[in-house]
Design an enzyme around this catalytic site. Structure first.
Site, short mmCIF file in Angstrom:
data_model
loop_
_atom_site.label_atom_id
_atom_site.label_comp_id
_atom_site.label_asym_id
_atom_site.label_seq_id
_atom_site.Cartn_x
_atom_site.Cartn_y
_atom_site.Cartn_z
N HIS A 86 32.62 43.94 46.75
CA HIS A 86 32.97 45.46 45.48
C HIS A 86 30.97 46.63 45.17
O HIS A 86 30.03 45.93 44.97
CB HIS A 86 33.58 45.49 44.13
CG HIS A 86 32.23 45.05 42.83
ND1 HIS A 86 31.69 44.35 42.52
CD2 HIS A 86 32.35 42.98 43.30
CE1 HIS A 86 30.50 43.93 41.33
NE2 HIS A 86 31.53 42.77 42.28
N ASP A 88 31.04 48.17 42.57
CA ASP A 88 29.82 48.41 40.87
C ASP A 88 28.94 47.16 40.83
O ASP A 88 29.05 46.40 40.76
CB ASP A 88 31.25 48.96 40.38
CG ASP A 88 31.69 47.88 40.04
OD1 ASP A 88 32.04 47.45 41.04
OD2 ASP A 88 32.59 47.41 38.93
N ASP A 149 25.20 41.11 42.28
CA ASP A 149 26.74 41.23 41.91
C ASP A 149 27.02 42.90 41.89
O ASP A 149 27.11 43.50 41.22
CB ASP A 149 26.74 40.36 40.93
CG ASP A 149 28.17 40.41 40.51
OD1 ASP A 149 29.28 40.74 41.55
OD2 ASP A 149 28.75 40.02 39.29
N GLU A 183 35.50 46.79 40.09
CA GLU A 183 36.14 45.76 40.30
C GLU A 183 35.53 44.87 38.84
O GLU A 183 36.06 44.32 38.35
CB GLU A 183 35.47 44.52 41.01
CG GLU A 183 35.32 43.02 41.86
CD GLU A 183 34.33 42.31 40.57
OE1 GLU A 183 35.03 41.00 40.51
OE2 GLU A 183 34.28 43.21 39.60
N GLU A 184 34.02 45.51 38.44
CA GLU A 184 33.62 44.94 37.11
C GLU A 184 33.92 45.61 35.35
O GLU A 184 34.37 44.22 34.91
CB GLU A 184 32.41 45.17 36.81
CG GLU A 184 31.39 44.82 37.97
CD GLU A 184 30.54 43.32 37.86
OE1 GLU A 184 31.72 42.36 37.01
OE2 GLU A 184 29.65 42.69 38.44
N ASP A 206 31.61 37.14 47.20
CA ASP A 206 31.58 37.62 46.38
C ASP A 206 31.29 36.51 44.81
O ASP A 206 31.05 36.64 43.87
CB ASP A 206 32.10 38.14 45.17
CG ASP A 206 32.03 38.74 43.48
OD1 ASP A 206 30.83 39.10 43.43
OD2 ASP A 206 32.45 39.97 42.61
N HIS A 388 24.60 40.09 36.14
CA HIS A 388 24.93 40.64 34.56
C HIS A 388 23.43 41.10 33.38
O HIS A 388 24.05 40.99 32.68
CB HIS A 388 26.27 40.33 33.42
CG HIS A 388 27.36 40.25 34.76
ND1 HIS A 388 29.05 40.17 33.91
CD2 HIS A 388 27.75 40.62 36.13
CE1 HIS A 388 29.53 40.37 34.87
NE2 HIS A 388 29.05 41.02 36.03
#
Length: 417
Positions: A86, A88, A149, A183-184, A206, A388
């Protein structure tokens, strides 16, 4: 085949180029993708893929990048496989103005991030650093997340595509590439065209530690508790007011500690309040409910009901409703029907010189939903850590191992056909 001796990796250069592009997704947005800036990275991918020689690479209106690496095998049939990551980054931490730093030849000492020196990577808090001695660690500068990520994953897939095109001695069937937005925020595959992909199996890139492969995720429900209180003028409220805000607070305080994210680990599920809003008359609590066992999700929702019933005994005129909706389910339920998909992934990791470890994810991936859309999709490590947050990191060497793993997977599917 010893891939390492042949490859001149481009994964680090790609990664450093991608992380400076802000692609943060937005859960408050109803558009698809949730932020237009995600398409900035998608357009870059398409340009690079076309330059590599992938003629059908394109970005669709929803922000998905699709591409095909044509087969070069002489075999009449090799199953089509897909690699997915992903684009994002998490809304939890800023992804604007990322300034990546390479800390070469890591020696085990603390890594102090220069912009905010309170952000320190210590081995005690980041235990996988003990496996990185002598490696090159990439971090952000301390005021943003890094974006490993999942830009590590997309960089690894892009580097693998480059090598498949430039190393025709690696025989493979048709390979599909999919890069997703959002995705997040749980919308990563909402608009995926499964028919366009036409793949038998997919591998999301991922995961965390090098050598890890994940074939199991949480099953997930969302729940919304609406509390209906009784409003009254605060000067004349005695015996009348039943504040929905205060009821909500009591309910949250009464939730079992051993059913919270901070009180669980391993294969234990949890109930987690993620948002609260309201006023005296009405309050709303949004929960996420997680467990590896589908049957336990309903029991966890019953815990919320039981707590609400108990609290509202002290508020006889108030009431509540609880609406529970499914979000995604444990992908192991699908992957168990196709064990060779996981077995080939484990073999690819071993061929790349690592010990292969099969793990469960205390979370979900695009692969969770893809699996139930007819595309079985285990998750392979990308090397990302502390995602994150401002202490996010990845190592150059782990990204290169992921590239090797992807290339090995392509070869294994061709060999086994």
């Amino acid at each position: 085949m010893q891939l390492n001796a042949q490859l001149q990796y481009t994964v680090t250069d790609r990664f450093l180029r991608y992380v400076v592009i802000d692609t943060q997704s937005d859960p408050a947005s109803n558009s698809q993708p949730s932020t237009e800036k995600q398409k900035d990275l998608g357009r870059l991918f398409v340009a690079e893929l076309l330059e590599i020689g992938i003629t059908d690479a394109h970005l669709d209106d929803y922000g998905y990048v699709y591409a095909t690496v044509p087969a070069n095998t002489t075999k009449s049939y090799v199953p089509v496989i897909c690699f997915c990551s992903h684009m994002d980054t998490s809304p939890d931490c800023s992804g604007y103005g990322v300034k990546p730093i390479i800390h070469k030849n890591y020696d085990g000492s603390d890594i102090i991030l220069p912009v905010d020196k309170s952000q320190v990577l210590r081995m005690a808090q980041h235990p996988d650093l003990k496996n990185q001695l002598g490696n090159d660690i990439i971090t952000a500068s301390g005021d943003t997340l890094l974006g490993a990520d999942n830009k590590a994953g997309v960089a690894e897939i892009m580097d693998a595509v480059y090598h498949l095109v430039n190393h025709p001695e690696i025989k493979h069937g048709t390979i599909k590439i999919l890069f997703t937005p959002d995705e997040e925020i749980g919308r990563g595959v909402d608009k995926v065209d499964i028919e366009k992909l036409g793949a038998f199996a997919c591998y999301t890139i991922d995961g965390e530690s090098a050598g890890n492969m994940e074939n199991e995720t949480f099953s997930a429900d969302g729940a919304r508790l609406i509390i209906n209180g009784i409003s009254a003028h605060p000067g004349f409220a005695k015996g009348q007011m039943e504040s929905a805000i205060k009821i909500a607070g009591r309910i949250i305080a009464a939730l079992p500690e051993d059913l919270s994210p901070e009180g669980t680990e391993g294969m234990q599920g949890f109930v987690h309040p993620v948002d609260i809003s309201g006023h005296v008359e009405t309050a709303v609590i949004d929960f996420i409910i997680r467990d590896f066992d589908d049957d336990k999700l309903a029991a966890h929702a019953d815990v919320i009901r039981d707590v609400a019933d108990s609290v509202l005994k002290n508020f006889p005129n108030a009431s509540y409703t609880l609406d529970v909706k499914p979000q995604y389910r444990n992908m192991k339920n699908v992957l168990a029907q196709h064990p060779h998909i996981v077995e080939y992934g484990m073999e690819a990791i071993r061929r790349a010189g690592m010990e292969a470890k099969l793990c469960s994810i205390r979370g979900g991936t695009d692969g969770s939903r893809l699996s139930f859309m007819g595309l079985p999709s285990p998750n392979i490590f990308a090397g990302e850590h502390a995602f994150h947050g401002k202490q996010e990191w990845v190592s150059v060497q782990d990204m290169q191992k992921a590239v090797d793993t992807i290339l090995n997977l392509c070869a294994i599917w061709e060999e086994k056909a």
